[in-house]
Write an enzyme that holds these catalytic residues in place. Structure first.
Site: not given
Ligand code: SF4
Length: 210
Positions: A120, A138
């Site tokens: 991420k 997210d």
């Protein structure tokens, strides 16, 4: 969801916010890397408060490495998990100095090899610092993608892959920020603001509040 709806969703998000960006404050790829590592399980506002004190003192891998773990921890102790974040950042700074000429690499594998940097975080850096069409999924993007029907998936990786495959090319660079901001301010976890949502008529969420 059909392609026409998907295109209309991003057209509206773009019209409402033509130049979206992160709410983390940064001036260089390295500052962004530090801010993103600090932002795990913390708010952007909280991270900005800490980096406003840290960056004027140390905003290069050498300078942060020179602070040492305890020195860095002093600047970031208002942030959750600050001890492990300090440890990771000091180790990452060392790798940047020793292996990358003190520059943040623009390749996924090299980024993910840095301590404290997962998929991420690498996606955020590649997208926001280097303009690559990546999708850092997210909690906000995961929720919005599933609720709206844009890219339903059980895991963040599944959602990431579906979004990258289906978002029209012209929206791919900025889609990440539009979806985060939409999730943070409109399609909120507990009380989505459907009546004021600009894509409510396109959204396929069955529990829409209208
Ligand atoms: S209509 Fe409601 S559920 Fe759908 S995207 Fe908007 S806020 Fe989220």
């Amino acid at each position: 969801m059909n392609p026409a709806k998907r295109r209309e969703i991003f057209s509206r998000l773009r019209a409402a916010n033509p130049h979206p960006t992160t709410e983390l404050e940064y001036a260089t790829p390295f500052e962004l890397l530090v801010a993103v590592v600090l932002s795990a399980q913390a708010t952007d506002k909280g991270v900005n408060l800490a980096t406003r004190r840290l960056f004027p003192v140390a905003n290069t891998p050498e300078a942060i490495y020179a602070l040492g773990e305890a020195g860095l921890a002093d600047y970031i102790k208002s942030i959750g998990l600050y001890k492990s974040k300090a440890r990771h950042l000091i180790a990452a700074c060392r790798m940047l100095v020793e292996q990358h000429g003190s520059r943040v690499p623009a390749e996924r594998a090299a980024l993910e090899a840095l301590p404290g940097v997962g998929r991420k975080t690498a996606n955020v850096i590649l997208n926001t610092a280097f303009g690559q069409p990546t999708m850092a999924v997210d909690t906000h993007i995961f929720r919005v993608a599933n609720r709206t029907g844009l890219a339903p998936g059980k895991t963040v990786l599944e959602v990431e892959k579906k979004l990258l495959k289906t978002i029209p090319a012209e929206f791919r660079i900025d889609a990440h920020h539009w979806l985060i901001l939409h999730g943070r301010y409109v399609c909120q976890a507990r009380k989505p603001k459907c009546p004021e949502c600009i894509i409510a008529d396109l959204c396929e969420y069955k529990d829409k509040r209208v």
